[in-house]
Motif scaffolding. Sequence first.
Motif, short mmCIF file in Angstrom:
data_model
loop_
_atom_site.label_atom_id
_atom_site.label_comp_id
_atom_site.label_asym_id
_atom_site.label_seq_id
_atom_site.Cartn_x
_atom_site.Cartn_y
_atom_site.Cartn_z
N TRP A 1 0.84 -1.21 0.00
CA TRP A 1 0.00 0.00 0.00
C TRP A 1 0.88 1.27 0.00
N LEU A 2 1.94 1.28 0.81
CA LEU A 2 2.84 2.43 0.86
C LEU A 2 3.63 2.55 -0.44
N LEU A 3 4.15 1.41 -0.94
CA LEU A 3 4.92 1.45 -2.18
C LEU A 3 4.06 1.89 -3.35
N ARG A 4 2.79 1.54 -3.34
CA ARG A 4 1.88 1.96 -4.40
C ARG A 4 1.89 3.47 -4.56
N VAL B 1 -7.87 -3.80 1.71
CA VAL B 1 -9.03 -4.02 0.84
C VAL B 1 -9.53 -2.71 0.27
N ASP B 2 -9.54 -1.66 1.10
CA ASP B 2 -10.05 -0.36 0.66
C ASP B 2 -9.12 0.32 -0.35
N ASN B 3 -7.82 0.01 -0.31
CA ASN B 3 -6.85 0.77 -1.10
C ASN B 3 -6.19 0.00 -2.23
N ALA B 4 -6.25 -1.32 -2.23
CA ALA B 4 -5.66 -2.09 -3.33
C ALA B 4 -6.44 -1.83 -4.62
N ASP B 5 -5.74 -1.86 -5.72
CA ASP B 5 -6.40 -1.64 -7.00
C ASP B 5 -7.17 -2.87 -7.45
N LEU B 6 -6.59 -4.05 -7.21
CA LEU B 6 -7.28 -5.31 -7.52
C LEU B 6 -6.98 -6.31 -6.41
N LEU B 7 -7.94 -7.17 -6.13
CA LEU B 7 -7.78 -8.23 -5.14
C LEU B 7 -7.87 -9.57 -5.85
N VAL B 8 -6.86 -10.41 -5.68
CA VAL B 8 -6.85 -11.74 -6.29
C VAL B 8 -7.17 -12.76 -5.21
N VAL B 9 -8.14 -13.63 -5.47
CA VAL B 9 -8.52 -14.67 -4.52
C VAL B 9 -8.42 -16.04 -5.19
N ASN B 10 -8.42 -17.09 -4.37
CA ASN B 10 -8.28 -18.44 -4.89
C ASN B 10 -9.59 -19.07 -5.32
N THR B 11 -10.69 -18.71 -4.64
CA THR B 11 -11.97 -19.34 -4.90
C THR B 11 -13.10 -18.31 -4.82
N VAL B 12 -14.27 -18.72 -5.31
CA VAL B 12 -15.46 -17.87 -5.21
C VAL B 12 -15.83 -17.65 -3.75
N GLN B 13 -15.58 -18.66 -2.90
CA GLN B 13 -15.87 -18.51 -1.48
C GLN B 13 -15.08 -17.35 -0.88
N GLU B 14 -13.83 -17.17 -1.30
CA GLU B 14 -13.03 -16.05 -0.81
C GLU B 14 -13.60 -14.71 -1.25
N THR B 15 -14.18 -14.68 -2.44
CA THR B 15 -14.86 -13.46 -2.88
C THR B 15 -16.00 -13.13 -1.92
N ARG B 16 -16.78 -14.13 -1.58
CA ARG B 16 -17.89 -13.92 -0.65
C ARG B 16 -17.38 -13.46 0.71
N ASP B 17 -16.25 -14.04 1.16
CA ASP B 17 -15.68 -13.65 2.46
C ASP B 17 -15.27 -12.18 2.46
N LEU B 18 -14.63 -11.73 1.38
CA LEU B 18 -14.19 -10.33 1.31
C LEU B 18 -15.38 -9.37 1.27
N VAL B 19 -16.40 -9.74 0.53
CA VAL B 19 -17.58 -8.88 0.44
C VAL B 19 -18.32 -8.85 1.78
N GLU B 20 -18.48 -10.02 2.41
CA GLU B 20 -19.25 -10.10 3.65
C GLU B 20 -18.53 -9.48 4.83
N HIS B 21 -17.24 -9.81 4.99
CA HIS B 21 -16.51 -9.39 6.18
C HIS B 21 -15.78 -8.06 6.03
N TYR B 22 -15.48 -7.66 4.77
CA TYR B 22 -14.67 -6.46 4.56
C TYR B 22 -15.33 -5.44 3.61
N ASP B 23 -16.58 -5.71 3.25
CA ASP B 23 -17.32 -4.78 2.39
C ASP B 23 -16.54 -4.46 1.12
N ALA B 24 -15.88 -5.46 0.57
CA ALA B 24 -15.08 -5.26 -0.65
C ALA B 24 -16.00 -5.08 -1.86
#
Length: 421
Positions: A118-121, A162-185
């Motif tokens: 995030w800082l290097l970005r 999560v708020d500052n990354a330009d893109l988030l790469v996940v391994n599975t669809v379940q991880e997408t749900r986790d990010l949306v549910e727990h981190y409002d991604a």
Amino acid sequence: MRIAMISMHTSPLEQAGSGDAGGMNVYVLNTARHLARRGVEVDIFTRATRPSQGEIVAVEEGLRVINIVAGPYEGLDKEDLPTQLAAFTGGIVNFARCFGLDYDVIHSHYWLSGQVGWLLRDLWEAPLVHTAHTLAAVKNAHRTQGDTPESEARRICEQQIVDNADLLVVNTVQETRDLVEHYDAAAERIVVVSPGADVELFTPGTDRNTERSRRELGIPLHTKVVAFVGRLQKFKGPEVLIRATAELMRRDPHRDLRVIMCGGPSGAHATPETYQLLARELGVERVVRFLSPRPPEELVSVYRAADVVAVPSYNESFGLVAMEAQATGTPVVAAAVGGLPTVVDAGETGLLVHSHEPEAWADALAQLLDDDERRIAMGEAAVEHASQFSWAAAATQLEAIFADALSIEIPDCHARRAIGY
């Protein structure tokens, strides 16, 4: 394209299976290797843990590991590493400046590296792609009784990434749900990239391969074998398998069974004896055997020697062990958590267990151990299933994601002033 990969808390060159080295190490090294083979230049930045490592390790053409000195080489637990974020970031900045390097994209792994990325970005005005691998909110939701919860500080840091990354790469669809549910991604900034297995190394063995593997491990040829591969920590569930083994032996004291636990202790209070003592207390020390972690070239023999590989984790973002086991033709009994339902084709290449109770695990293991025809058919199907996942395919997807990230406009200082920052 030149990529700066950040893996602060563990080097991809460390032996997976003990300490802080696990599936993430395998992921980082293999995706970087295949990106380099596609002509992408990759530098992986990690914290130096011993002076003998040297600053620059050339892994192969186009791929280097850069060991950054940040804090003492030894005596720092992972929990202490946030104190070295500034030193580590400064070391990366100094390295890039001294060698006149410009990086097109930053790919950070795990939350500590995400804070650095995030800082290097902002310093480099380069897009940040982040892969979390594990998330504090998810681990806390699935943690075992008595296990230490992840800190609120870590969760806050993950939220910032999560708020500052330009893109988030996940391994599975379940991880997408986790990010949306727990981190409002924002779902539109999340991309699923399935990890792979080294399908050239992890291949099914012939009867002769299995016999040789068992002979090397000192296991009788006709004994039924269950293998566990991974770090010996509560979250990975080794205790579940040991208790299930005790239940199997209680039901049938004459069962010809060996359980191989291949891995090292991980965590602040873990010792090599922790699970050995449990096996002794449950009366199965003769059945359960412990092996130290080993490199992939030797690990393939453990998979081939096994009739079944058990993955009793409380959560897995993907489940590389399950995928490697299937690539060798060994069916899997896995917990129905995280990415494991994606990795294991339930009923076809293995079984999923919807509980961590020893009785449920004993039932599932017995189903395969006692049904040779079904187990062999599952092993054959597992090879075909695993062939759909490869590191080369994952790297191809990542390269395309990096190219997309380059088109994302990052406001510079002048632009920020102009729009009223």
